[in-house]
Write an enzyme that holds these catalytic residues in place. Sequence first.
Site, PDB file in Angstrom:
ATOM      1  N   TYR A 198       0.861 -47.531 -51.829  1.00  0.00           N
ATOM      2  CA  TYR A 198       0.377 -48.396 -51.334  1.00  0.00           C
ATOM      3  C   TYR A 198       1.195 -49.727 -52.144  1.00  0.00           C
ATOM      4  O   TYR A 198       1.654 -51.608 -51.425  1.00  0.00           O
ATOM      5  CB  TYR A 198      -0.595 -49.022 -50.272  1.00  0.00           C
ATOM      6  CG  TYR A 198      -1.156 -50.464 -50.557  1.00  0.00           C
ATOM      7  CD1 TYR A 198      -0.895 -50.494 -49.244  1.00  0.00           C
ATOM      8  CD2 TYR A 198      -2.285 -50.773 -51.148  1.00  0.00           C
ATOM      9  CE1 TYR A 198      -1.583 -51.764 -48.797  1.00  0.00           C
ATOM     10  CE2 TYR A 198      -2.650 -51.635 -50.620  1.00  0.00           C
ATOM     11  CZ  TYR A 198      -2.599 -52.321 -49.578  1.00  0.00           C
ATOM     12  OH  TYR A 198      -3.119 -53.734 -49.188  1.00  0.00           O
TER      13      TYR A 198
HETATM   14  P1  NAD Z   1      -5.256 -54.652 -40.598  1.00  0.00           P
HETATM   15  O1  NAD Z   1      -4.418 -53.156 -40.752  1.00  0.00           O
HETATM   16  O2  NAD Z   1      -6.601 -54.758 -39.513  1.00  0.00           O
HETATM   17  O3  NAD Z   1      -4.044 -55.747 -39.837  1.00  0.00           O
HETATM   18  C1  NAD Z   1      -2.938 -55.895 -40.582  1.00  0.00           C
HETATM   19  C2  NAD Z   1      -2.064 -56.063 -38.647  1.00  0.00           C
HETATM   20  O4  NAD Z   1      -0.453 -56.208 -38.833  1.00  0.00           O
HETATM   21  C3  NAD Z   1      -2.845 -54.877 -37.900  1.00  0.00           C
HETATM   22  O5  NAD Z   1      -3.127 -55.549 -36.431  1.00  0.00           O
HETATM   23  C4  NAD Z   1      -0.808 -54.048 -37.858  1.00  0.00           C
HETATM   24  O6  NAD Z   1      -0.790 -54.100 -36.550  1.00  0.00           O
HETATM   25  C5  NAD Z   1      -0.251 -55.509 -38.009  1.00  0.00           C
HETATM   26  N1  NAD Z   1       1.772 -55.072 -38.142  1.00  0.00           N
HETATM   27  C6  NAD Z   1       1.809 -53.996 -38.717  1.00  0.00           C
HETATM   28  N2  NAD Z   1       2.915 -53.906 -39.863  1.00  0.00           N
HETATM   29  C7  NAD Z   1       3.057 -54.833 -38.442  1.00  0.00           C
HETATM   30  C8  NAD Z   1       4.733 -55.192 -38.289  1.00  0.00           C
HETATM   31  N3  NAD Z   1       5.847 -54.355 -38.111  1.00  0.00           N
HETATM   32  N4  NAD Z   1       4.662 -56.597 -37.160  1.00  0.00           N
HETATM   33  C9  NAD Z   1       4.078 -56.518 -36.058  1.00  0.00           C
HETATM   34  N5  NAD Z   1       2.546 -56.584 -36.918  1.00  0.00           N
HETATM   35  C10 NAD Z   1       2.744 -54.905 -38.016  1.00  0.00           C
HETATM   36  O7  NAD Z   1      -4.564 -54.947 -41.904  1.00  0.00           O
HETATM   37  P2  NAD Z   1      -5.992 -56.112 -43.244  1.00  0.00           P
HETATM   38  O8  NAD Z   1      -7.784 -55.437 -43.686  1.00  0.00           O
HETATM   39  O9  NAD Z   1      -6.871 -57.410 -42.356  1.00  0.00           O
HETATM   40  O10 NAD Z   1      -5.386 -56.682 -44.223  1.00  0.00           O
HETATM   41  C11 NAD Z   1      -4.286 -57.499 -43.861  1.00  0.00           C
HETATM   42  C12 NAD Z   1      -3.186 -57.796 -45.012  1.00  0.00           C
HETATM   43  O11 NAD Z   1      -3.762 -58.241 -45.772  1.00  0.00           O
HETATM   44  C13 NAD Z   1      -2.799 -56.727 -44.893  1.00  0.00           C
HETATM   45  O12 NAD Z   1      -1.279 -57.254 -45.655  1.00  0.00           O
HETATM   46  C14 NAD Z   1      -2.941 -55.917 -46.386  1.00  0.00           C
HETATM   47  O13 NAD Z   1      -2.291 -55.575 -47.150  1.00  0.00           O
HETATM   48  C15 NAD Z   1      -3.664 -56.990 -46.583  1.00  0.00           C
HETATM   49  N6  NAD Z   1      -4.798 -56.955 -47.695  1.00  0.00           N
HETATM   50  C16 NAD Z   1      -6.337 -56.667 -47.455  1.00  0.00           C
HETATM   51  C17 NAD Z   1      -7.273 -56.560 -48.015  1.00  0.00           C
HETATM   52  C18 NAD Z   1      -9.126 -55.693 -47.467  1.00  0.00           C
HETATM   53  O14 NAD Z   1      -9.395 -55.839 -47.979  1.00  0.00           O
HETATM   54  N7  NAD Z   1      -8.596 -56.145 -45.993  1.00  0.00           N
HETATM   55  C19 NAD Z   1      -7.402 -56.542 -50.042  1.00  0.00           C
HETATM   56  C20 NAD Z   1      -6.286 -56.859 -50.077  1.00  0.00           C
HETATM   57  C21 NAD Z   1      -4.982 -57.008 -49.434  1.00  0.00           C
HETATM   58  C1  UGA Z   2      -9.020 -52.534 -50.343  1.00  0.00           C
HETATM   59  C2  UGA Z   2      -8.346 -52.195 -48.745  1.00  0.00           C
HETATM   60  O1  UGA Z   2      -8.434 -50.910 -48.261  1.00  0.00           O
HETATM   61  C3  UGA Z   2      -6.257 -52.138 -49.226  1.00  0.00           C
HETATM   62  O2  UGA Z   2      -5.576 -52.563 -48.416  1.00  0.00           O
HETATM   63  C4  UGA Z   2      -6.828 -53.758 -50.093  1.00  0.00           C
HETATM   64  O3  UGA Z   2      -5.367 -53.594 -50.064  1.00  0.00           O
HETATM   65  C5  UGA Z   2      -7.403 -53.534 -51.685  1.00  0.00           C
HETATM   66  O4  UGA Z   2      -8.801 -53.009 -50.628  1.00  0.00           O
HETATM   67  C6  UGA Z   2      -7.282 -54.838 -52.456  1.00  0.00           C
HETATM   68  O5  UGA Z   2      -8.559 -55.452 -52.982  1.00  0.00           O
HETATM   69  O6  UGA Z   2      -6.724 -55.056 -52.760  1.00  0.00           O
HETATM   70  P1  UGA Z   2     -10.005 -49.985 -51.823  1.00  0.00           P
HETATM   71  O7  UGA Z   2     -10.087 -51.206 -52.473  1.00  0.00           O
HETATM   72  O8  UGA Z   2      -9.444 -48.828 -52.232  1.00  0.00           O
HETATM   73  O9  UGA Z   2      -8.915 -51.068 -50.833  1.00  0.00           O
HETATM   74  O10 UGA Z   2     -11.293 -49.988 -50.644  1.00  0.00           O
HETATM   75  P2  UGA Z   2     -11.307 -49.498 -49.426  1.00  0.00           P
HETATM   76  O11 UGA Z   2     -11.048 -48.350 -48.546  1.00  0.00           O
HETATM   77  O12 UGA Z   2     -12.780 -50.084 -49.314  1.00  0.00           O
HETATM   78  O13 UGA Z   2     -12.473 -48.521 -50.445  1.00  0.00           O
HETATM   79  C7  UGA Z   2     -12.947 -48.944 -51.702  1.00  0.00           C
HETATM   80  C8  UGA Z   2     -14.313 -47.873 -52.658  1.00  0.00           C
HETATM   81  O14 UGA Z   2     -14.381 -46.618 -51.770  1.00  0.00           O
HETATM   82  C9  UGA Z   2     -12.447 -46.806 -52.798  1.00  0.00           C
HETATM   83  O15 UGA Z   2     -13.483 -46.010 -54.621  1.00  0.00           O
HETATM   84  C10 UGA Z   2     -12.452 -45.592 -52.422  1.00  0.00           C
HETATM   85  O16 UGA Z   2     -12.295 -44.304 -52.645  1.00  0.00           O
HETATM   86  C11 UGA Z   2     -13.762 -45.782 -51.925  1.00  0.00           C
HETATM   87  N1  UGA Z   2     -13.938 -44.777 -50.730  1.00  0.00           N
HETATM   88  C12 UGA Z   2     -13.816 -45.224 -49.310  1.00  0.00           C
HETATM   89  C13 UGA Z   2     -15.350 -43.981 -50.391  1.00  0.00           C
HETATM   90  O17 UGA Z   2     -15.820 -43.652 -51.159  1.00  0.00           O
HETATM   91  N2  UGA Z   2     -15.480 -43.208 -49.346  1.00  0.00           N
HETATM   92  C14 UGA Z   2     -14.746 -43.907 -47.830  1.00  0.00           C
HETATM   93  O18 UGA Z   2     -14.926 -43.331 -46.837  1.00  0.00           O
HETATM   94  C15 UGA Z   2     -14.136 -44.865 -48.238  1.00  0.00           C
END
Ligand code: NAD
Ligand code: UGA
Length: 332
Positions: free
Chosen positions: A161
Amino acid sequence: MPQHEQPPTNAAPRRAVVTGSAGFIGSHLAHALVQAGTTVIGVDRRDPSTDPTAAANLAALRGRSGYHHVTADLLHCAIDPLLIDADAVFHLAGIPGVRPSWGPQFGDYLASNVLATHRVLDASTRIGVPRLVVASSSSVYGPTDGGASLETDRPKPASPYAVTKLAEEQLCLAYAERPIGPSVIALRYFTVYGPRQRADMFTHRALHAALTGQPLRLYGDGHQRRDFTYIDDAIAATIAAAVVPTAHGAINVGGGSNASLLDVINIATSLTGRDIQLHQDHTRNGDVLLTRADPGLAGEVLGWQPRVDLHSGLRAHMQALAAQIPDYSRAA
Ligand code: NAD
Ligand code: UGA
């Protein structure tokens, strides 16, 4: 509306496109933009008329005159017509999540995070979109030595990822180097949490476990630390990135709430008054022990700093989640 929602910024684009608008961050962004007076086209391949998560995420936008939803896959759809007259494209569509990226879904990660981004960049260049804000990730840093990550640090992505997010971000920044095409800001979000957070993420699962009494699977010993970032703070930084005069490459969006998973469990327990039943499991591949943002560049370029502390943010997240669990008030 989440308890801490605030006008994210004094300035917002006039017209904007939000990709991934049916997702967690994208739906909050679209809502905040509409509140600020922006006309928004939201694009997502999840159809709110058939996908319950998309429907719930977009519920507050239904019927709002400033919001137009397009259900389309960015890998195949005609993107150019969506971008006409947009002052900014917020490219948030993508496949998130570290753990499943080791599996056979890697092709989806590559397609949505890299190939679809390439199509968005080409279309933005053809249409002359001035600014593209792209969702990058703290995961591009990989394992750290314990200090705060600076945007100039050498990225060492530790999961498939994270590799796709680095490729996505760098592709956007390569386009930005050309004399034509949009200026680009890549926001490296650090573990965003709050209402409507994805159900695979830890804070959602910890609060859900505390609210329902269902067990929580803990990967590792729970001492992993994250720079948890509340959704409204992430949105404020995202809107600022569309309107600041000069684009500046990659910028960290995180900081302010560095805490361990055990800290989150303790807060969830105290907020709900219920213990969480833990099932300890092995550490997952690609899981980093620590993320910590150096917030300096975000302050300098975006005038942004996080405002919501972890306890207040988790309380708002917990209240939103409790409202979705019909039996919670009876069970509590
Ligand atoms: P999410 O899965 O809730 O939202 C992503 C959306 O993108 C989904 O609704 C999905 O249907 C849409 N999508 C995916 N592929 C597509 C495509 N080919 N065409 C049209 N739509 C498409 O995820 P999120 O947590 O809201 O994350 C949003 C963005 O932020 C992502 O790019 C993710 O990598 C990035 N990000 C999220 C976090 C976090 O903590 N949530 C942290 C770092 C980066
Ligand atoms: C999250 C998001 O899922 C990514 O999309 C994003 O890019 C990333 O943050 C980011 O900040 O860049 P992550 O930190 O792995 O990734 O977030 P979580 O999925 O919430 O996991 C956080 C921690 O909780 C990890 O250590 C994971 O192993 C742990 N975890 C997660 C558990 O112990 N149990 C669970 O059920 C889920």
